[in-house]
Design a protein around this motif. Structure first.
Motif, PDB file in Angstrom:
ATOM      1  N   GLY A  93       0.840  -1.202   0.000  1.00 21.97           N
ATOM      2  CA  GLY A  93       0.000   0.000   0.000  1.00 21.97           C
ATOM      3  C   GLY A  93       0.870   1.246   0.000  1.00 21.97           C
ATOM      4  N   TRP A  94       1.931   1.206   0.830  1.00 26.24           N
ATOM      5  CA  TRP A  94       2.875   2.332   0.848  1.00 26.24           C
ATOM      6  C   TRP A  94       3.576   2.464  -0.499  1.00 26.24           C
ATOM      7  CZ3 TRP A  94       8.147   2.746   0.142  1.00 26.24           C
ATOM      8  CH2 TRP A  94       8.689   4.004   0.429  1.00 26.24           C
ATOM      9  N   ASP A  95       4.004   1.333  -1.079  1.00 25.47           N
ATOM     10  CA  ASP A  95       4.632   1.364  -2.407  1.00 25.47           C
ATOM     11  C   ASP A  95       3.728   2.087  -3.407  1.00 25.47           C
ATOM     12  OD1 ASP A  95       6.946  -0.174  -1.763  1.00 25.47           O
ATOM     13  OD2 ASP A  95       5.924  -2.059  -2.225  1.00 25.47           O
ATOM     14  N   LEU A  96       2.473   1.704  -3.424  1.00 27.65           N
ATOM     15  CA  LEU A  96       1.519   2.261  -4.379  1.00 27.65           C
ATOM     16  C   LEU A  96       1.279   3.746  -4.118  1.00 27.65           C
ATOM     17  CD1 LEU A  96      -0.155   1.261  -6.749  1.00 27.65           C
ATOM     18  CD2 LEU A  96      -1.990   0.734  -5.136  1.00 27.65           C
ATOM     19  N   ALA A  97       1.116   4.103  -2.857  1.00 27.84           N
ATOM     20  CA  ALA A  97       0.891   5.513  -2.513  1.00 27.84           C
ATOM     21  C   ALA A  97       2.103   6.362  -2.883  1.00 27.84           C
ATOM     22  CB  ALA A  97       0.593   5.646  -1.018  1.00 27.84           C
ATOM     23  N   ALA A  98       3.298   5.876  -2.559  1.00 28.77           N
ATOM     24  CA  ALA A  98       4.524   6.630  -2.864  1.00 28.77           C
ATOM     25  C   ALA A  98       4.695   6.792  -4.370  1.00 28.77           C
ATOM     26  CB  ALA A  98       5.740   5.930  -2.264  1.00 28.77           C
ATOM     27  N   ALA A  99       4.409   5.753  -5.124  1.00 35.08           N
ATOM     28  CA  ALA A  99       4.595   5.787  -6.576  1.00 35.08           C
ATOM     29  C   ALA A  99       3.596   6.694  -7.279  1.00 35.08           C
ATOM     30  CB  ALA A  99       4.492   4.376  -7.146  1.00 35.08           C
ATOM     31  N   THR A 100       2.406   6.826  -6.704  1.00 31.03           N
ATOM     32  CA  THR A 100       1.332   7.587  -7.377  1.00 31.03           C
ATOM     33  C   THR A 100       1.045   8.925  -6.705  1.00 31.03           C
ATOM     34  OG1 THR A 100      -0.386   6.396  -6.118  1.00 31.03           O
ATOM     35  CG2 THR A 100       0.251   5.489  -8.274  1.00 31.03           C
ATOM     36  N   GLY A 101       1.835   9.274  -5.683  1.00 29.63           N
ATOM     37  CA  GLY A 101       1.676  10.572  -5.032  1.00 29.63           C
ATOM     38  C   GLY A 101       0.399  10.718  -4.226  1.00 29.63           C
ATOM     39  N   GLN A 102      -0.095   9.627  -3.674  1.00 27.69           N
ATOM     40  CA  GLN A 102      -1.321   9.679  -2.876  1.00 27.69           C
ATOM     41  C   GLN A 102      -0.996   9.688  -1.381  1.00 27.69           C
ATOM     42  OE1 GLN A 102      -4.744   7.247  -4.268  1.00 27.69           O
ATOM     43  NE2 GLN A 102      -3.235   6.276  -5.631  1.00 27.69           N
ATOM     44  N   PRO A 103      -1.838  10.342  -0.589  1.00 24.87           N
ATOM     45  CA  PRO A 103      -1.628  10.278   0.858  1.00 24.87           C
ATOM     46  C   PRO A 103      -1.863   8.850   1.349  1.00 24.87           C
ATOM     47  CG  PRO A 103      -3.695  11.397   0.346  1.00 24.87           C
ATOM     48  CD  PRO A 103      -3.008  11.134  -0.959  1.00 24.87           C
ATOM     49  N   TYR A 104      -1.178   8.476   2.426  1.00 27.95           N
ATOM     50  CA  TYR A 104      -1.291   7.107   2.916  1.00 27.95           C
ATOM     51  C   TYR A 104      -1.288   7.074   4.422  1.00 27.95           C
ATOM     52  CZ  TYR A 104      -0.239   2.111   3.430  1.00 27.95           C
ATOM     53  OH  TYR A 104      -0.273   0.774   3.757  1.00 27.95           O
ATOM     54  N   GLU A 105      -2.333   6.504   4.964  1.00 27.40           N
ATOM     55  CA  GLU A 105      -2.416   6.284   6.404  1.00 27.40           C
ATOM     56  C   GLU A 105      -2.955   4.878   6.626  1.00 27.40           C
ATOM     57  OE1 GLU A 105      -4.590   8.195  10.278  1.00 27.40           O
ATOM     58  OE2 GLU A 105      -4.090   9.517   8.612  1.00 27.40           O
ATOM     59  N   PRO A 106      -2.059   3.910   6.848  1.00 29.16           N
ATOM     60  CA  PRO A 106      -2.523   2.532   7.008  1.00 29.16           C
ATOM     61  C   PRO A 106      -3.331   2.354   8.287  1.00 29.16           C
ATOM     62  CG  PRO A 106      -0.200   2.685   7.548  1.00 29.16           C
ATOM     63  CD  PRO A 106      -0.617   4.044   7.033  1.00 29.16           C
ATOM     64  N   ASP A 107      -4.104   1.290   8.298  1.00 31.90           N
ATOM     65  CA  ASP A 107      -4.856   0.930   9.497  1.00 31.90           C
ATOM     66  C   ASP A 107      -3.875   0.636  10.632  1.00 31.90           C
ATOM     67  OD1 ASP A 107      -7.135  -0.166  11.085  1.00 31.90           O
ATOM     68  OD2 ASP A 107      -5.967  -2.002  10.836  1.00 31.90           O
ATOM     69  N   PRO A 108      -4.081   1.203  11.822  1.00 29.61           N
ATOM     70  CA  PRO A 108      -3.133   1.010  12.922  1.00 29.61           C
ATOM     71  C   PRO A 108      -2.904  -0.454  13.307  1.00 29.61           C
ATOM     72  CG  PRO A 108      -4.577   2.857  13.414  1.00 29.61           C
ATOM     73  CD  PRO A 108      -5.115   2.205  12.170  1.00 29.61           C
ATOM     74  N   ALA A 109      -3.952  -1.280  13.328  1.00 31.94           N
ATOM     75  CA  ALA A 109      -3.783  -2.686  13.708  1.00 31.94           C
ATOM     76  C   ALA A 109      -2.944  -3.426  12.672  1.00 31.94           C
ATOM     77  CB  ALA A 109      -5.140  -3.364  13.886  1.00 31.94           C
TER      78      ALA A 109
END
Length: 195
Positions: A128-144
């Motif tokens: 998810g981080w890979d995808l967000a970083a590559a496409t310039g999207q904000p990313y906040e994963p689920d804490p659990a």
């Protein structure tokens, strides 16, 4: 691997929103995973979601026996329609307590259900981080899911037989850095990566 059963649904929804935000023009762009374009990362995410859904159901077969190869993965023509259904199915399968017990298989490897849950949480968080970083999207994963991912990656990095990390050599990150940055570093990626 995990302290208790948790719901993968919040993290699958995060990933679904990221997928929805990918434009056709971004499909050939690079990701933090070396040699992997956005389209390959999407194909990998789709395939692993099906494999871990089947692993949760103990429906062992071709999908659970196939070793992952992110760079060789690709998307088909219906990927935008497929993602929400597959991610929903993945989350639903892991809501069954039976998925977390006994043995299962994913990527051709037999492993306890609770370990498989930690692996899929890690895959969803890091990719998810890979995808967000590559496409310039904000990313906040689920804490659990993030906590499960970090715990899994830390154990892998500390395993003397594991070579210091699952996805590549650990990238040093300050101990006071946000948990996501520490997980990303443990995965062998630089949290400051830019396209």
């Amino acid at each position: 691997m995990t302290d208790s059963i948790f719901d993968l649904g919040p993290q699958t929804r995060v990933v679904a929103r990221l997928v929805e935000g990918v434009t056709d023009e971004q499909l050939r762009d690079a990701t933090p995973c070396p040699g992997t374009a956005v389209r390959n990362m999407l194909g990998h995410l789709l395939g692993l979601s099906v494999a871990f859904r089947d692993a949760a159901r103990k429906d062992l077969g071709v999908m659970t026996d196939t070793a992952p190869d992110t760079a060789a993965s690709d998307i088909g023509p219906g990927w935008r329609e497929d993602f929400p259904k597959v991610l929903d199915g993945l989350a639903e399968a892991w809501r069954d307590p039976a998925a977390w017990s006994g043995m299962t298989r994913a990527g051709g490897v037999d492993l306890p259900g609770a370990v498989a849950a930690a692996v899929v949480a890690d895959e969803l968080v890091i990719h998810g981080w890979d995808l967000a970083a590559a496409t310039g999207q904000p990313y906040e994963p689920d804490p659990a899911a993030l906590r499960a991912s970090h715990t899994f990656l830390l154990a892998a990095a500390e395993d003397p037989t594991g070579g210091g990390g699952i996805f590549g050599p650990v990238v040093p990150v300050p101990a006071h850095a946000p948990l996501l940055d520490r997980a990303v570093g443990l995965s062998g990626r630089d949290p400051g990566w830019k396209p």
